[in-house]
Design a protein around this motif. Structure first.
Motif, PDB file in Angstrom:
ATOM      1  N   ILE A 141       0.859  -1.188   0.000  1.00 33.53           N
ATOM      2  CA  ILE A 141       0.000   0.000   0.000  1.00 33.53           C
ATOM      3  C   ILE A 141       0.892   1.234   0.000  1.00 33.53           C
ATOM      4  CG2 ILE A 141      -1.767   1.267   1.279  1.00 33.53           C
ATOM      5  CD1 ILE A 141      -2.709  -1.378   0.111  1.00 33.53           C
ATOM      6  N   GLU A 142       0.549   2.210  -0.828  1.00 28.58           N
ATOM      7  CA  GLU A 142       1.372   3.414  -0.929  1.00 28.58           C
ATOM      8  C   GLU A 142       0.791   4.594  -0.172  1.00 28.58           C
ATOM      9  OE1 GLU A 142       1.963   4.020  -5.078  1.00 28.58           O
ATOM     10  OE2 GLU A 142       3.091   2.164  -5.325  1.00 28.58           O
ATOM     11  N   GLY A 143      -0.454   4.472   0.278  1.00 33.90           N
ATOM     12  CA  GLY A 143      -1.054   5.553   1.044  1.00 33.90           C
ATOM     13  C   GLY A 143      -2.368   5.110   1.646  1.00 33.90           C
ATOM     14  N   ALA A 144      -2.743   5.761   2.742  1.00 34.84           N
ATOM     15  CA  ALA A 144      -4.015   5.484   3.406  1.00 34.84           C
ATOM     16  C   ALA A 144      -4.496   6.799   4.005  1.00 34.84           C
ATOM     17  CB  ALA A 144      -3.840   4.422   4.489  1.00 34.84           C
ATOM     18  N   SER A 145      -5.598   7.323   3.482  1.00 40.01           N
ATOM     19  CA  SER A 145      -5.996   8.690   3.814  1.00 40.01           C
ATOM     20  C   SER A 145      -7.459   8.803   4.193  1.00 40.01           C
ATOM     21  CB  SER A 145      -5.728   9.621   2.621  1.00 40.01           C
ATOM     22  OG  SER A 145      -4.355   9.638   2.298  1.00 40.01           O
ATOM     23  N   ASP A 146      -7.705   9.720   5.121  1.00 38.83           N
ATOM     24  CA  ASP A 146      -9.053  10.153   5.466  1.00 38.83           C
ATOM     25  C   ASP A 146      -9.262  11.492   4.770  1.00 38.83           C
ATOM     26  OD1 ASP A 146     -11.338  11.252   6.632  1.00 38.83           O
ATOM     27  OD2 ASP A 146     -10.836  10.564   8.651  1.00 38.83           O
ATOM     28  N   HIS A 147     -10.209  11.521   3.825  1.00 39.06           N
ATOM     29  CA  HIS A 147     -10.466  12.747   3.060  1.00 39.06           C
ATOM     30  C   HIS A 147     -11.697  13.505   3.564  1.00 39.06           C
ATOM     31  CE1 HIS A 147      -7.264  11.871   0.289  1.00 39.06           C
ATOM     32  NE2 HIS A 147      -7.799  10.727  -0.091  1.00 39.06           N
ATOM     33  N   LEU A 148     -12.179  13.177   4.751  1.00 39.47           N
ATOM     34  CA  LEU A 148     -13.374  13.757   5.367  1.00 39.47           C
ATOM     35  C   LEU A 148     -14.643  13.240   4.711  1.00 39.47           C
ATOM     36  CD1 LEU A 148     -12.268  17.496   5.894  1.00 39.47           C
ATOM     37  CD2 LEU A 148     -11.804  15.495   7.332  1.00 39.47           C
ATOM     38  N   VAL A 149     -14.710  13.302   3.389  1.00 39.05           N
ATOM     39  CA  VAL A 149     -15.878  12.783   2.665  1.00 39.05           C
ATOM     40  C   VAL A 149     -15.763  11.290   2.397  1.00 39.05           C
ATOM     41  CG1 VAL A 149     -16.449  14.975   1.571  1.00 39.05           C
ATOM     42  CG2 VAL A 149     -14.838  13.415   0.440  1.00 39.05           C
ATOM     43  N   SER A 150     -14.542  10.756   2.514  1.00 38.01           N
ATOM     44  CA  SER A 150     -14.283   9.361   2.155  1.00 38.01           C
ATOM     45  C   SER A 150     -13.047   8.877   2.882  1.00 38.01           C
ATOM     46  CB  SER A 150     -14.094   9.222   0.644  1.00 38.01           C
ATOM     47  OG  SER A 150     -12.957   9.960   0.207  1.00 38.01           O
ATOM     48  N   GLU A 151     -12.866   7.556   2.861  1.00 35.65           N
ATOM     49  CA  GLU A 151     -11.675   6.933   3.421  1.00 35.65           C
ATOM     50  C   GLU A 151     -11.076   6.054   2.333  1.00 35.65           C
ATOM     51  OE1 GLU A 151     -12.555   6.251   8.053  1.00 35.65           O
ATOM     52  OE2 GLU A 151     -14.140   5.499   6.724  1.00 35.65           O
ATOM     53  N   MET A 202     -12.724  18.922   1.809  1.00 36.91           N
ATOM     54  CA  MET A 202     -11.942  17.703   1.695  1.00 36.91           C
ATOM     55  C   MET A 202     -10.546  17.979   2.259  1.00 36.91           C
ATOM     56  SD  MET A 202     -12.971  15.865  -1.915  1.00 36.91           S
ATOM     57  CE  MET A 202     -12.292  17.115  -3.010  1.00 36.91           C
ATOM     58  N   ALA A 203      -9.905  16.943   2.741  1.00 32.85           N
ATOM     59  CA  ALA A 203      -8.565  17.063   3.283  1.00 32.85           C
ATOM     60  C   ALA A 203      -7.843  15.743   3.061  1.00 32.85           C
ATOM     61  CB  ALA A 203      -8.615  17.416   4.768  1.00 32.85           C
ATOM     62  N   THR A 204      -6.581  15.695   3.454  1.00 31.00           N
ATOM     63  CA  THR A 204      -5.820  14.446   3.416  1.00 31.00           C
ATOM     64  C   THR A 204      -5.217  14.249   4.792  1.00 31.00           C
ATOM     65  OG1 THR A 204      -5.353  14.678   1.054  1.00 31.00           O
ATOM     66  CG2 THR A 204      -3.944  13.186   2.304  1.00 31.00           C
ATOM     67  N   GLU A 205      -5.861  13.410   5.578  1.00 30.47           N
ATOM     68  CA  GLU A 205      -5.443  13.126   6.943  1.00 30.47           C
ATOM     69  C   GLU A 205      -5.139  11.634   7.079  1.00 30.47           C
ATOM     70  OE1 GLU A 205      -8.640  14.573   9.368  1.00 30.47           O
ATOM     71  OE2 GLU A 205      -8.251  16.672   8.871  1.00 30.47           O
ATOM     72  N   ARG A 206      -4.521  11.268   8.174  1.00 32.63           N
ATOM     73  CA  ARG A 206      -4.168   9.863   8.404  1.00 32.63           C
ATOM     74  C   ARG A 206      -5.440   9.021   8.548  1.00 32.63           C
ATOM     75  NH1 ARG A 206       0.342   7.207  10.583  1.00 32.63           N
ATOM     76  NH2 ARG A 206       1.309   9.227  11.040  1.00 32.63           N
ATOM     77  N   LEU A 207      -5.489   7.898   7.837  1.00 31.60           N
ATOM     78  CA  LEU A 207      -6.628   7.000   7.937  1.00 31.60           C
ATOM     79  C   LEU A 207      -6.528   6.177   9.217  1.00 31.60           C
ATOM     80  CD1 LEU A 207      -9.147   5.718   6.621  1.00 31.60           C
ATOM     81  CD2 LEU A 207      -7.615   4.086   5.506  1.00 31.60           C
ATOM     82  N   ASN A 208      -7.631   6.087   9.927  1.00 32.05           N
ATOM     83  CA  ASN A 208      -7.711   5.274  11.143  1.00 32.05           C
ATOM     84  C   ASN A 208      -8.033   3.840  10.722  1.00 32.05           C
ATOM     85  OD1 ASN A 208      -8.314   4.003  13.565  1.00 32.05           O
ATOM     86  ND2 ASN A 208      -9.384   5.771  14.427  1.00 32.05           N
ATOM     87  N   ILE A 209      -7.005   3.093  10.366  1.00 30.45           N
ATOM     88  CA  ILE A 209      -7.201   1.742   9.841  1.00 30.45           C
ATOM     89  C   ILE A 209      -7.866   0.818  10.866  1.00 30.45           C
ATOM     90  CG2 ILE A 209      -5.994  -0.327   9.025  1.00 30.45           C
ATOM     91  CD1 ILE A 209      -4.183   1.475   7.408  1.00 30.45           C
ATOM     92  N   PRO A 210      -7.478   0.826  12.149  1.00 26.36           N
ATOM     93  CA  PRO A 210      -8.171  -0.047  13.102  1.00 26.36           C
ATOM     94  C   PRO A 210      -9.676   0.224  13.177  1.00 26.36           C
ATOM     95  CG  PRO A 210      -6.104   0.693  14.037  1.00 26.36           C
ATOM     96  CD  PRO A 210      -6.306   1.478  12.773  1.00 26.36           C
ATOM     97  N   SER A 211     -10.060   1.488  13.039  1.00 25.69           N
ATOM     98  CA  SER A 211     -11.482   1.827  13.070  1.00 25.69           C
ATOM     99  C   SER A 211     -12.207   1.266  11.858  1.00 25.69           C
ATOM    100  CB  SER A 211     -11.657   3.347  13.137  1.00 25.69           C
ATOM    101  OG  SER A 211     -13.023   3.720  13.059  1.00 25.69           O
ATOM    102  N   VAL A 212     -11.562   1.327  10.693  1.00 25.01           N
ATOM    103  CA  VAL A 212     -12.168   0.777   9.476  1.00 25.01           C
ATOM    104  C   VAL A 212     -12.314  -0.740   9.597  1.00 25.01           C
ATOM    105  CG1 VAL A 212     -11.860   0.435   6.993  1.00 25.01           C
ATOM    106  CG2 VAL A 212     -11.326   2.659   8.011  1.00 25.01           C
ATOM    107  N   VAL A 213     -11.265  -1.401  10.052  1.00 23.78           N
ATOM    108  CA  VAL A 213     -11.299  -2.855  10.185  1.00 23.78           C
ATOM    109  C   VAL A 213     -12.350  -3.290  11.206  1.00 23.78           C
ATOM    110  CG1 VAL A 213      -9.949  -4.851  10.945  1.00 23.78           C
ATOM    111  CG2 VAL A 213      -8.936  -3.179   9.386  1.00 23.78           C
ATOM    112  N   ALA A 214     -12.563  -2.469  12.223  1.00 26.12           N
ATOM    113  CA  ALA A 214     -13.541  -2.810  13.266  1.00 26.12           C
ATOM    114  C   ALA A 214     -14.969  -2.857  12.735  1.00 26.12           C
ATOM    115  CB  ALA A 214     -13.443  -1.810  14.422  1.00 26.12           C
TER     116      ALA A 214
END
Length: 270
Positions: A102-112, A144-156
């Motif tokens: 994976i080359e990136g993982a982002s929270d864009h506010l409107v999407s993950e 919209m923004a580019t913030e760190r994706l909360n991967i544990p929250s998505v997996v949960a």
């Protein structure tokens, strides 16, 4: 059965993407095994893949093609939109289990979203939208923004005992396509004129985001690597065409943007 994502219900939306491939077999295997598309058909050197029976990607064999050049106009990424956040969590678990880079993982506010690159250099985004009611608008511009994706929250979001990733689920679509262009302002004017798109966001002077029907974006256009690029070299691999679906037309058409990128339009509902 999940509902069709909002992105596909607007007056104009992305239907599918065509890629020109130096090694079509290997590229198709990547989109099957990594992205989760299913092979739907083969004809005349073209492999069509999709989700359920919905074609999303055509891979056209051209062994003589020169490699794509990221400094030129072309494809920045194809963005595959999953129907739910739990689906994104299933794909993350699949990526972990299969050691997918994976080359990136982002929270864009409107999407993950998660980002990767296929073996021939084509960018890929795999994402899920946040509920439309949670999007923030400032007049006609979306936050919209580019913030760190909360991967544990998505997996949960994946239920305990879930069967896990079974490939792209029904009603997965291409939510948007992000293009490399020479001048974003020229792309903006073209999409306004040819498709009636609205400008919903800009990142300075280097990127613009446009949409139909108040989606956060169906088309992105940036010059981050390709500033000043001229017309595309048709002998290169990479993007062959983008197909848009429109409620506003009755016949299929083909046109080119200012860089010679082929944009098809087909009539009908998603």
């Amino acid at each position: 059965m999940s509902e069709l994502p909002f992105a596909a219900t607007t007056p104009v939306s992305v239907s599918r993407v065509g890629l020109r491939a130096r090694d079509a077999e290997s590229l198709a295997a990547y989109y099957r095994n990594v992205v989760g598309l299913r092979e739907l058909s083969r004809a005349g050197g073209t492999i069509t893949l999709g989700a359920a029976n919905r074609p999303l990607l055509d891979i056209e064999a051209d062994a003589a093609a020169k490699p794509d050049d990221p400094r030129t106009a072309g494809l920045f990424h194809t963005a595959f939109l999953l129907p739910s956040r739990a689906d994104l969590g299933r794909w993350v678990n699949h990526a972990i289990a299969d050691k997918i880079g994976i080359e990136g993982a982002s929270d864009h506010l409107v999407s993950e979203a998660l980002y990767l690159t296929d073996p021939e250099g084509n960018g890929i985004e795999i994402y899920a939208d946040r509920p439309r009611g949670d999007w923030k608008w400032n007049g006609d511009k979306i936050a919209m923004a580019t913030e760190r994706l909360n991967i544990p929250s998505v997996v949960a979001e994946v239920p305990t005992g879930d069967a896990g990733w079974q490939g792209m689920p029904d009603n997965s679509i291409i939510g948007h396509v992000h293009l490399r262009v020479g001048r974003p302002e020229d792309a903006e004017a073209w999409w306004h004129q040819e498709f009636g798109f609205d400008t919903v966001a800009k990142y300075g002077s280097a990127a613009v985001f446009l949409s139909s029907g108040e989606y956060h974006h169906h088309i992105g256009a940036n010059a981050w690597q390709s500033a000043g690029a001229g017309r595309r070299d048709a002998s290169r691999s990479g993007l062959a065409w983008v197909e848009m679906r429109s409620d506003n037309v009755t016949d299929a058409t083909t046109r080119e943007d200012p860089w010679g990128t082929v944009i098809r339009t087909v009539p009908g509902k998603a």
